[in-house]
Write a protein that holds these residues in place. Structure first.
Motif, PDB file in Angstrom:
ATOM      1  N   HIS A 128       0.784  -1.278   0.181  1.00  0.00           N
ATOM      2  CA  HIS A 128       0.048  -0.144  -0.090  1.00  0.00           C
ATOM      3  C   HIS A 128       0.892   1.066   0.009  1.00  0.00           C
ATOM      4  CE1 HIS A 128      -4.256  -1.506   0.251  1.00  0.00           C
ATOM      5  NE2 HIS A 128      -3.861  -2.024   1.127  1.00  0.00           N
ATOM      6  N   GLN A 129       1.968   1.268   0.666  1.00  0.00           N
ATOM      7  CA  GLN A 129       2.851   2.547   0.773  1.00  0.00           C
ATOM      8  C   GLN A 129       3.398   2.741  -0.421  1.00  0.00           C
ATOM      9  OE1 GLN A 129       5.863   2.232   4.010  1.00  0.00           O
ATOM     10  NE2 GLN A 129       7.279   3.702   2.643  1.00  0.00           N
ATOM     11  N   LEU A 130       3.907   1.608  -1.178  1.00  0.00           N
ATOM     12  CA  LEU A 130       4.527   1.895  -2.567  1.00  0.00           C
ATOM     13  C   LEU A 130       3.411   2.493  -3.511  1.00  0.00           C
ATOM     14  CD1 LEU A 130       7.086   1.408  -4.426  1.00  0.00           C
ATOM     15  CD2 LEU A 130       5.887  -0.790  -5.042  1.00  0.00           C
ATOM     16  N   VAL A 131       2.299   1.855  -3.581  1.00  0.00           N
ATOM     17  CA  VAL A 131       1.217   2.270  -4.525  1.00  0.00           C
ATOM     18  C   VAL A 131       0.688   3.567  -4.253  1.00  0.00           C
ATOM     19  CG1 VAL A 131      -1.017   1.724  -5.757  1.00  0.00           C
ATOM     20  CG2 VAL A 131       0.803  -0.024  -5.247  1.00  0.00           C
ATOM     21  N   HIS A 132       0.756   3.793  -2.868  1.00  0.00           N
ATOM     22  CA  HIS A 132       0.167   5.096  -2.613  1.00  0.00           C
ATOM     23  C   HIS A 132       1.266   6.439  -2.887  1.00  0.00           C
ATOM     24  CE1 HIS A 132      -1.742   8.155  -0.197  1.00  0.00           C
ATOM     25  NE2 HIS A 132      -0.506   8.601   0.412  1.00  0.00           N
ATOM     26  N   GLU A 133       2.576   6.025  -2.796  1.00  0.00           N
ATOM     27  CA  GLU A 133       3.407   6.913  -3.131  1.00  0.00           C
ATOM     28  C   GLU A 133       3.651   7.146  -4.903  1.00  0.00           C
ATOM     29  OE1 GLU A 133       8.328   7.859  -2.574  1.00  0.00           O
ATOM     30  OE2 GLU A 133       7.210   6.429  -1.343  1.00  0.00           O
ATOM     31  N   VAL A 134       3.310   6.136  -5.306  1.00  0.00           N
ATOM     32  CA  VAL A 134       3.184   6.093  -7.109  1.00  0.00           C
ATOM     33  C   VAL A 134       1.974   7.084  -7.369  1.00  0.00           C
ATOM     34  CG1 VAL A 134       2.806   4.920  -9.092  1.00  0.00           C
ATOM     35  CG2 VAL A 134       4.463   4.097  -7.436  1.00  0.00           C
ATOM     36  N   ALA A 135       0.901   6.892  -6.731  1.00  0.00           N
ATOM     37  CA  ALA A 135      -0.112   7.661  -6.909  1.00  0.00           C
ATOM     38  C   ALA A 135      -0.059   9.322  -6.497  1.00  0.00           C
ATOM     39  CB  ALA A 135      -1.438   7.002  -6.049  1.00  0.00           C
ATOM     40  N   GLN A 136       0.530   9.389  -5.674  1.00  0.00           N
ATOM     41  CA  GLN A 136       1.056  10.768  -4.974  1.00  0.00           C
ATOM     42  C   GLN A 136       1.863  11.609  -6.413  1.00  0.00           C
ATOM     43  OE1 GLN A 136       2.460  10.711  -1.311  1.00  0.00           O
ATOM     44  NE2 GLN A 136       0.529  11.250  -0.485  1.00  0.00           N
ATOM     45  N   ARG A 137       2.598  10.885  -6.943  1.00  0.00           N
ATOM     46  CA  ARG A 137       3.716  11.464  -7.855  1.00  0.00           C
ATOM     47  C   ARG A 137       3.043  11.500  -9.225  1.00  0.00           C
ATOM     48  NH1 ARG A 137       7.541  12.489  -4.868  1.00  0.00           N
ATOM     49  NH2 ARG A 137       8.368  11.108  -3.530  1.00  0.00           N
ATOM     50  N   LEU A 138       1.882  10.712  -9.871  1.00  0.00           N
ATOM     51  CA  LEU A 138       1.499  10.939 -11.078  1.00  0.00           C
ATOM     52  C   LEU A 138       0.481  12.242 -11.072  1.00  0.00           C
ATOM     53  CD1 LEU A 138       0.132   6.951 -11.424  1.00  0.00           C
ATOM     54  CD2 LEU A 138       2.103   8.235 -12.396  1.00  0.00           C
ATOM     55  N   ALA A 139       0.526  12.530 -12.437  1.00  0.00           N
ATOM     56  CA  ALA A 139      -0.322  13.881 -12.705  1.00  0.00           C
ATOM     57  C   ALA A 139      -1.880  13.375 -12.445  1.00  0.00           C
ATOM     58  CB  ALA A 139      -0.238  14.030 -14.137  1.00  0.00           C
ATOM     59  N   PRO A 140      -2.913  14.167 -12.010  1.00  0.00           N
ATOM     60  CA  PRO A 140      -4.350  13.854 -11.579  1.00  0.00           C
ATOM     61  C   PRO A 140      -4.858  13.001 -12.639  1.00  0.00           C
ATOM     62  CG  PRO A 140      -3.691  16.050 -11.090  1.00  0.00           C
ATOM     63  CD  PRO A 140      -2.370  15.693 -11.923  1.00  0.00           C
ATOM     64  N   TYR A 154      -0.110  -6.654  -4.480  1.00  0.00           N
ATOM     65  CA  TYR A 154      -0.395  -5.697  -5.508  1.00  0.00           C
ATOM     66  C   TYR A 154      -1.815  -5.267  -5.730  1.00  0.00           C
ATOM     67  CZ  TYR A 154       4.786  -5.556  -5.869  1.00  0.00           C
ATOM     68  OH  TYR A 154       6.215  -5.446  -5.625  1.00  0.00           O
ATOM     69  N   PHE A 155      -2.476  -6.431  -6.073  1.00  0.00           N
ATOM     70  CA  PHE A 155      -3.835  -6.338  -6.604  1.00  0.00           C
ATOM     71  C   PHE A 155      -4.746  -5.512  -5.452  1.00  0.00           C
ATOM     72  CE2 PHE A 155      -8.243  -7.973  -6.480  1.00  0.00           C
ATOM     73  CZ  PHE A 155      -8.627  -7.628  -7.600  1.00  0.00           C
ATOM     74  N   TYR A 156      -4.645  -5.821  -4.217  1.00  0.00           N
ATOM     75  CA  TYR A 156      -5.408  -5.262  -3.200  1.00  0.00           C
ATOM     76  C   TYR A 156      -4.968  -3.664  -2.930  1.00  0.00           C
ATOM     77  CZ  TYR A 156      -6.921  -9.760  -2.296  1.00  0.00           C
ATOM     78  OH  TYR A 156      -7.341 -11.186  -2.526  1.00  0.00           O
ATOM     79  N   SER A 157      -3.675  -3.523  -3.326  1.00  0.00           N
ATOM     80  CA  SER A 157      -3.159  -1.976  -3.272  1.00  0.00           C
ATOM     81  C   SER A 157      -3.612  -1.323  -4.388  1.00  0.00           C
ATOM     82  CB  SER A 157      -1.512  -1.957  -3.160  1.00  0.00           C
ATOM     83  OG  SER A 157      -1.200  -2.785  -2.096  1.00  0.00           O
ATOM     84  N   LEU A 158      -3.505  -1.930  -5.523  1.00  0.00           N
ATOM     85  CA  LEU A 158      -3.794  -1.096  -6.661  1.00  0.00           C
ATOM     86  C   LEU A 158      -5.414  -0.804  -6.650  1.00  0.00           C
ATOM     87  CD1 LEU A 158      -1.612  -3.034  -9.380  1.00  0.00           C
ATOM     88  CD2 LEU A 158      -1.400  -0.541  -8.875  1.00  0.00           C
ATOM     89  N   THR A 159      -6.134  -1.643  -6.516  1.00  0.00           N
ATOM     90  CA  THR A 159      -7.711  -1.549  -6.454  1.00  0.00           C
ATOM     91  C   THR A 159      -8.132  -0.591  -5.359  1.00  0.00           C
ATOM     92  OG1 THR A 159      -7.860  -3.524  -5.226  1.00  0.00           O
ATOM     93  CG2 THR A 159      -8.278  -3.513  -7.642  1.00  0.00           C
ATOM     94  N   ALA A 160      -7.166  -0.668  -4.125  1.00  0.00           N
ATOM     95  CA  ALA A 160      -7.667   0.593  -3.249  1.00  0.00           C
ATOM     96  C   ALA A 160      -7.305   1.739  -3.536  1.00  0.00           C
ATOM     97  CB  ALA A 160      -6.802   0.081  -1.924  1.00  0.00           C
ATOM     98  N   HIS A 161      -6.215   2.078  -4.178  1.00  0.00           N
ATOM     99  CA  HIS A 161      -5.863   3.403  -4.718  1.00  0.00           C
ATOM    100  C   HIS A 161      -6.636   3.893  -5.985  1.00  0.00           C
ATOM    101  CE1 HIS A 161      -2.832   2.986  -1.646  1.00  0.00           C
ATOM    102  NE2 HIS A 161      -2.868   4.152  -1.643  1.00  0.00           N
ATOM    103  N   PHE A 162      -6.901   2.924  -7.017  1.00  0.00           N
ATOM    104  CA  PHE A 162      -7.214   3.459  -8.330  1.00  0.00           C
ATOM    105  C   PHE A 162      -8.554   3.035  -8.569  1.00  0.00           C
ATOM    106  CE2 PHE A 162      -2.721   3.481  -8.387  1.00  0.00           C
ATOM    107  CZ  PHE A 162      -2.599   4.900  -8.999  1.00  0.00           C
TER     108      PHE A 162
END
Length: 168
Positions: A128-140, A154-162
């Protein structure tokens, strides 16, 4: 160490200002050579002997360089437009530790730029920490394609963030 004088504010400042070398008395070349030797795999104890300095100084230089790199990473890597991000983790055995750690890495498949990384256990929290940091660095408006080695975390982290998974 060269100094500059600002004609506007009438203050003197060093060329090392806002760098990892700020307020260090050691020559820049010596610090760079020592850090390069450590990056190539020389232990801090051996580097201390080779460069005739204390191990405490070397660890301080490493910490300063790491923090400076982190600050630059946070300052310049934002609003990224990436099309394909690869997620992976590497098992590491760090010097002086009993248990192994995991280096979580997100890298752009085309440029090999690393917008995010994390060091820790192989758990859902670090995914979750890794995917969250990726999400913060991307353009909106940016939603890249993600690929991984198939780790379920990764599946659970990606679906939680995106959002939810959609199969076409």
């Amino acid at each position: 160490i060269q100094d500059f004088f600002c004609k506007a504010c009438k203050r003197k400042f060093t060329v090392r200002r806002h760098t990892a070398l700020y307020r260090l008395k050691a020559p820049s070349k010596r610090v760079a050579q020592a850090l390069h030797a450590i990056a190539e795999g020389l232990s801090t104890r051996a580097a201390a002997r080779v460069f005739s300095t204390s191990e405490t100084n070397l660890r301080s230089w490493l910490n300063r360089a790491g923090q400076h790199s982190r600050n630059l990473h946070e300052r310049f890597l934002h609003a990224l437009q990436l099309t394909h991000i690869q997620l992976d983790e590497i098992r590491l055995k760090l010097y002086g530790t009993v248990e192994a750690k995991w280096l979580w890495i997100a890298s752009d498949a085309r440029t090999k730029l690393i917008p995010a990384f994390a060091l820790g256990a192989r758990t859902q929290a670090f995914a979750h920490q890794l995917v969250h940091e990726v999400a913060q660095r991307l353009a909106p408006e940016c939603l890249p394609v993600f690929s991984s080695d198939g780790l379920a975390l990764y599946f659970y982290s990606l679906t939680a963030h995106f959002g939810s998974w959609v199969q076409t």
